[in-house]
Design a protein around this motif. Structure first.
Motif, PDB file in Angstrom:
ATOM      1  N   ASP A 197     -32.750  17.522  49.581  1.00 29.07           N
ATOM      2  CA  ASP A 197     -34.190  17.331  49.999  1.00 29.07           C
ATOM      3  C   ASP A 197     -35.155  17.333  48.768  1.00 29.07           C
ATOM      4  N   ARG A 198     -34.663  18.426  47.827  1.00 27.95           N
ATOM      5  CA  ARG A 198     -35.473  18.706  46.533  1.00 27.95           C
ATOM      6  C   ARG A 198     -34.333  19.021  45.722  1.00 27.95           C
ATOM      7  N   GLY A 199     -34.696  18.867  44.214  1.00 25.80           N
ATOM      8  CA  GLY A 199     -33.943  19.082  43.006  1.00 25.80           C
ATOM      9  C   GLY A 199     -33.017  17.851  42.877  1.00 25.80           C
ATOM     10  N   ALA A 200     -32.147  17.914  41.792  1.00 25.36           N
ATOM     11  CA  ALA A 200     -31.496  16.813  41.482  1.00 25.36           C
ATOM     12  C   ALA A 200     -30.216  17.265  41.129  1.00 25.36           C
ATOM     13  N   ILE A 201     -28.916  16.350  41.277  1.00 24.35           N
ATOM     14  CA  ILE A 201     -27.692  16.544  40.993  1.00 24.35           C
ATOM     15  C   ILE A 201     -27.303  15.343  39.837  1.00 24.35           C
ATOM     16  N   ARG A 202     -26.741  15.819  38.696  1.00 15.73           N
ATOM     17  CA  ARG A 202     -26.432  15.131  37.675  1.00 15.73           C
ATOM     18  C   ARG A 202     -25.026  15.073  37.190  1.00 15.73           C
ATOM     19  N   ILE A 203     -24.331  13.824  36.994  1.00 14.13           N
ATOM     20  CA  ILE A 203     -23.070  13.963  36.110  1.00 14.13           C
ATOM     21  C   ILE A 203     -23.316  13.030  35.023  1.00 14.13           C
ATOM     22  N   ILE A 225     -27.141  11.185  40.519  1.00 16.58           N
ATOM     23  CA  ILE A 225     -26.307  10.638  41.016  1.00 16.58           C
ATOM     24  C   ILE A 225     -26.790   9.663  42.168  1.00 16.58           C
ATOM     25  N   ARG A 226     -28.140   9.879  42.360  1.00 14.58           N
ATOM     26  CA  ARG A 226     -28.931   9.040  43.231  1.00 14.58           C
ATOM     27  C   ARG A 226     -28.944   7.691  42.615  1.00 14.58           C
ATOM     28  N   GLU A 227     -29.040   7.499  41.246  1.00 17.09           N
ATOM     29  CA  GLU A 227     -28.960   6.327  40.789  1.00 17.09           C
ATOM     30  C   GLU A 227     -27.646   5.628  40.511  1.00 17.09           C
ATOM     31  N   PRO A 286     -24.609   3.803  42.774  1.00 14.62           N
ATOM     32  CA  PRO A 286     -23.939   3.278  44.060  1.00 14.62           C
ATOM     33  C   PRO A 286     -23.031   4.436  44.544  1.00 14.62           C
ATOM     34  N   PRO A 287     -22.900   4.729  45.799  1.00 13.90           N
ATOM     35  CA  PRO A 287     -21.944   5.731  46.071  1.00 13.90           C
ATOM     36  C   PRO A 287     -20.377   5.422  45.919  1.00 13.90           C
ATOM     37  N   GLN A 288     -20.133   4.073  46.238  1.00 14.63           N
ATOM     38  CA  GLN A 288     -18.795   3.472  45.977  1.00 14.63           C
ATOM     39  C   GLN A 288     -18.640   3.591  44.482  1.00 14.63           C
ATOM     40  N   GLN A 289     -19.435   3.459  43.406  1.00 11.65           N
ATOM     41  CA  GLN A 289     -18.864   3.447  42.128  1.00 11.65           C
ATOM     42  C   GLN A 289     -18.937   4.872  41.872  1.00 11.65           C
ATOM     43  N   LEU A 290     -19.703   5.615  42.094  1.00 13.44           N
ATOM     44  CA  LEU A 290     -19.866   7.155  41.928  1.00 13.44           C
ATOM     45  C   LEU A 290     -18.327   7.839  42.136  1.00 13.44           C
ATOM     46  N   ARG A 291     -17.903   7.424  43.447  1.00 13.12           N
ATOM     47  CA  ARG A 291     -16.615   8.053  43.937  1.00 13.12           C
ATOM     48  C   ARG A 291     -15.334   7.514  43.308  1.00 13.12           C
ATOM     49  N   GLN A 292     -15.428   6.463  42.422  1.00 11.66           N
ATOM     50  CA  GLN A 292     -14.352   5.783  41.598  1.00 11.66           C
ATOM     51  C   GLN A 292     -13.672   6.841  40.865  1.00 11.66           C
ATOM     52  N   HIS A 293     -14.240   7.770  40.172  1.00  9.61           N
ATOM     53  CA  HIS A 293     -13.760   8.699  39.720  1.00  9.61           C
ATOM     54  C   HIS A 293     -13.801   9.999  39.906  1.00  9.61           C
ATOM     55  N   MET A 294     -13.925  10.327  41.379  1.00  7.05           N
ATOM     56  CA  MET A 294     -13.760  11.577  42.186  1.00  7.05           C
ATOM     57  C   MET A 294     -12.697  11.456  42.968  1.00  7.05           C
ATOM     58  N   ALA A 295     -12.231  12.702  43.401  1.00  6.35           N
ATOM     59  CA  ALA A 295     -11.291  12.781  44.630  1.00  6.35           C
ATOM     60  C   ALA A 295     -11.399  14.033  45.235  1.00  6.35           C
ATOM     61  N   ILE A 296     -11.053  14.082  46.440  1.00  8.04           N
ATOM     62  CA  ILE A 296     -11.092  15.583  47.136  1.00  8.04           C
ATOM     63  C   ILE A 296      -9.941  15.650  48.001  1.00  8.04           C
ATOM     64  N   VAL A 297      -9.229  16.910  48.097  1.00  6.47           N
ATOM     65  CA  VAL A 297      -8.078  17.177  48.911  1.00  6.47           C
ATOM     66  C   VAL A 297      -8.669  18.312  49.843  1.00  6.47           C
ATOM     67  N   LEU A 298      -8.576  17.856  51.127  1.00  2.08           N
ATOM     68  CA  LEU A 298      -9.128  18.803  52.333  1.00  2.08           C
ATOM     69  C   LEU A 298      -8.171  19.853  52.853  1.00  2.08           C
ATOM     70  N   GLN A 299      -8.659  20.609  53.528  1.00  3.59           N
ATOM     71  CA  GLN A 299      -8.006  21.872  53.999  1.00  3.59           C
ATOM     72  C   GLN A 299      -6.988  21.316  54.939  1.00  3.59           C
ATOM     73  N   ASP A 300      -7.265  20.343  55.948  1.00  6.01           N
ATOM     74  CA  ASP A 300      -6.574  19.409  56.741  1.00  6.01           C
ATOM     75  C   ASP A 300      -6.625  18.170  56.316  1.00  6.01           C
ATOM     76  N   PRO A 301      -5.600  17.578  55.394  1.00  8.12           N
ATOM     77  CA  PRO A 301      -5.865  16.407  54.942  1.00  8.12           C
ATOM     78  C   PRO A 301      -5.365  15.286  56.077  1.00  8.12           C
ATOM     79  N   TYR A 302      -5.996  14.222  55.947  1.00  8.64           N
ATOM     80  CA  TYR A 302      -5.691  13.128  56.861  1.00  8.64           C
ATOM     81  C   TYR A 302      -4.922  12.180  56.435  1.00  8.64           C
TER      82      TYR A 302
END
Length: 677
Positions: free
Chosen positions: A487-493, A498-500, A502-518
């Motif tokens: 809502d306020r503030g900024a997140i930068r990589i 990161i709002r500049e 596109p989400p699909q390009q942003l997630r190209q170099h990110m990965a997540i491991v969940l507590q209950d992986p699917y």
């Protein structure tokens, strides 16, 4: 559904039909040809009746020898008056008349005959005067002689009649085939659009909408729309063209009879209006109930272990039965309306119109006014029978039409959900610097879950997020992955908001491991590489070895090609977790998020996972959300959150020396482990 919304839905259905306009236009052309061939039949029959059957009952004249179509009677040749050569003298006129099954060949021009008062006598009308004469009927063989010259014409016209029927059947087959192909093509595009829209929707939509309802819109509702294009569109177009053709034919036959048949049109429009008035809301409710039933089934199947563990079978069944009963009641109400307004009502209307025709002919006969020929009457009755067929088809499709419109409204509602179109394309790999700059966030826009979050993770660092449930740990990761925006503030990589990106390009170099992986239905190897051509077989095998998964998976019959059921239900929690680790490693992310990755595994598997974590964290910025504080002692930065705020930050040693919240949490866990041990 109000009138404006109904019109909008109808317009969009027509727009989708435009994607198959070529096939639909061709189908319409074949439909017109089929209807024209069908409707030409009664005209052919009328010609046979009026010219070749009833037509012999007219004035015949003496014919010269060799005259075509001449008939010999008592040694003299006679020819029909309408076939007498032009300019030929009209000698010795005789009139062929029938009374019941008896035929008479009477001298002179006779207008009508009637039975006499005594056997062997008839009464004939000549020039408006009736007289009684002795009856001299002709034999059946002689009567057939009058029809013999007409047989070639009758045979030719009969063959033409059957040829028209055959041509109509061929055209109708082509029309139905093209409409079926068009409907499948339209539905293929619609399902593709819906599936594409799902991938554009924000995560909040899936948080607030049960999966069963979404599945119902993609399957049940689109299938109902398919019925619209296959059945409703085909039948309504066919019926409309057929009715138009029939009315054209009726006006050609007789204007008075056609005007009488036009009284059907306002009745049809009133019929449709009343039907829609009483069924629109019921259809909408029925389609919504189908969606709710699917959602409940999906939830019940996924939660079956909990339902059985807490003995909720009876209560769940009662809830389902209540919903099922509501669906049954809605369908029953629709059935009552459809039964009252379907074939039976069409039959009543048809009988009323036949009664009106009989009354009209009777009135004309009593007043001695001219009456149409027998051929015209036959054609009119035939056309009237044909007119009620499309009329009944239209009425019988009203239920399918309203169901399709209700389903289309739900599908278009999903398609109109605001979303972001995916933007694919490669971007340079991140260095891994992540900065949260005074970030505020709330899910509902009212109650903040994150308040003034500020920190920086340097490339290659490991940042741990700890805190009680609801403190905001997972929300920080949701923002980092742009599942939501702050809502306020900024997140930068690497210094870029990161709002500049596109989400699909942003997630190209990110990965997540969940507590209950699917895990998806497929194989272990496919679940690691996710079918991405950039991830080779060798890379998949290496990732599994590096995280230690080969030790747990080596006993499986198929190895890494072992089939995996939906959700990985046939694998243990540790096996699923290691596969998710290998998945993250195979894609070589610059930023890795581990969301309580060791929360649901045993001690032995945890040791393997801890070794895998060291491999995973190497050379990348890692965020760890953990309840087991012993697993994050080596973290470069630990953030302690409480009610959406960072209340402490530092390394493990720094926070222990601070002696505040983190130390209390750590000592409490250590004491608990010591007691259980």
């Amino acid at each position: 559904m109000n009138r404006h919304a109904s019109v909008r839905v109808g317009r969009r259905l027509v727009q989708y039909a435009g994607h198959a306009r070529g096939a639909i236009v061709a189908a319409l052309i074949l439909l017109v040809l089929s209807v024209a061939a069908q409707l030409a039949g009664p005209f052919v029959a009328k010609t046979i009746i009026n010219r070749d059957i009833e037509g012999v009952q007219q004035v015949w004249y003496r014919a010269p020898a060799g005259a075509p179509g001449a008939v010999r009677v008592d040694g003299q040749l006679y020819v029909r008056g309408d076939k007498l050569p032009h300019g030929a003298p009209r000698q010795q006129p005789h009139t062929l008349m029938t009374l019941g099954t008896t035929a008479y060949f009477l001298p002179g021009t006779v207008e009508a005959i009637a039975a006499g008062s005594r056997p062997g006598e008839i009464r004939e009308e000549v020039a408006g005067h009736w007289r009684t004469i002795p009856a001299h009927p002709i034999s059946r063989a002689q009567m057939f002689a009058f029809y013999r010259p007409e047989l070639p014409n009758v045979i030719r016209l009969a063959l033409l009649y059957f040829a028209l029927l055959a041509a109509s059947a061929v055209f109708l087959y082509g029309q139905q085939y093209l409409l079926q192909v068009s409907a499948n093509r339209i539905l293929q595009r619609m399902r593709r659009d819906v599936f594409h829209r799902i991938h554009c929707l924000p995560i909040s939509y899936f948080d607030n909408t049960p999966a069963g309802k979404i599945v119902s819109r993609i399957t049940n509702d689109t299938e109902s729309i398919r019925d619209f294009y296959v059945n409703v569109l085909a039948n309504v177009l066919s019926s409309a063209v057929t009715m138009f053709g029939i009315y054209v034919a009726l006006f050609i036959l007789n204007v008075d009879l056609a005007l009488l048949a036009c009284a059907l049109l306002p009745i049809l429009f009133l019929w449709i209006w009343l039907y829609r008035r009483y069924t629109v809301q019921v259809n909408l409710r029925v389609r919504a109930l189908i969606s709710e039933i699917n959602a409940m089934l999906n939830e019940t199947i996924q939660g079956m272990p909990i339902i059985r563990a807490f003995n909720r079978e009876a209560r769940t069944a009662a809830e389902f039965n209540e919903m099922n009963q509501a669906y049954y009641d809605g369908q029953t109400r629709l059935l009552r309306i459809n039964s009252a307004t379907g074939y039976n009502l069409a039959g009543v209307l048809r009988n009323l119109f036949f009664a009106a025709i009989i009354a009209w002919f009777g009135w004309r006969s009593l007043h001695l006014e001219p009456i149409v020929s027998l051929g015209v009457l036959y054609a009119f009755v035939d056309y009237l029978n044909r007119l009620f067929q499309p009329l009944t088809q239209v009425v019988n499709q009203l239920a399918t039409l309203e169901q399709a419109r209700a389903s289309a409204a739900r599908v278009f509602e999903l398609l109109d959900e605001p979303g972001v179109e995916p933007e694919y394309g490669a971007i340079p790999r991140f260095r891994g610097e992540v900065e949260f700059d005074h970030v505020w966030f709330s899910y509902d826009g009212v109650h903040p879950v994150l308040s003034d979050i500020t920190f920086t993770a340097q490339p290659g660092q490991t940042v741990a997020l700890v805190g009680h449930t609801g403190s905001g740990k997972s929300s920080i990761m949701n923002l980092l992955f742009r599942f939501y925006d702050p809502d306020r503030g900024a997140i930068r990589i690497d210094g870029r908001d990161i709002r500049e990106i596109p989400p699909q390009q942003l997630r190209q170099h990110m990965a997540i491991v969940l507590q209950d992986p699917y895990l998806f239905t497929g194989t272990i190897a496919w679940n690691v590489g996710l079918g991405d051509p950039r991830v080779s077989r060798e890379r998949i095998e290496k990732a599994l070895r590096d995280v230690g998964a080969d030790r747990l998976l080596r006993n499986l019959p198929g190895g890494i090609d072992e089939p995996v059921l939906e959700g990985g239900s046939t694998l243990s929690a540790g096996e699923r977790q290691l596969i998710s680790f290998a998945r993250a490693l195979a894609f070589d992310p610059a930023i890795l998020v581990l969301d309580e990755a060791t929360a649901n595994v045993d001690s032995e598997t945890e040791r393997i996972i801890q070794d895998a974590l060291q491999v995973l964290k190497r050379g990348r910025t890692t965020f760890i959300i953990a309840h087991r504080l012993s697993t994050i002692r080596d973290a470069d930065l630990i953030l302690v959150l409480d009610q959406g705020e960072i209340v402490e930050r530092g390394t493990h040693d720094e926070l222990m020396a601070l002696g505040a919240r983190y130390r209390q949490m750590y000592e409490l866990q250590t004491k608990a482990l010591g007691v259980t041990g």
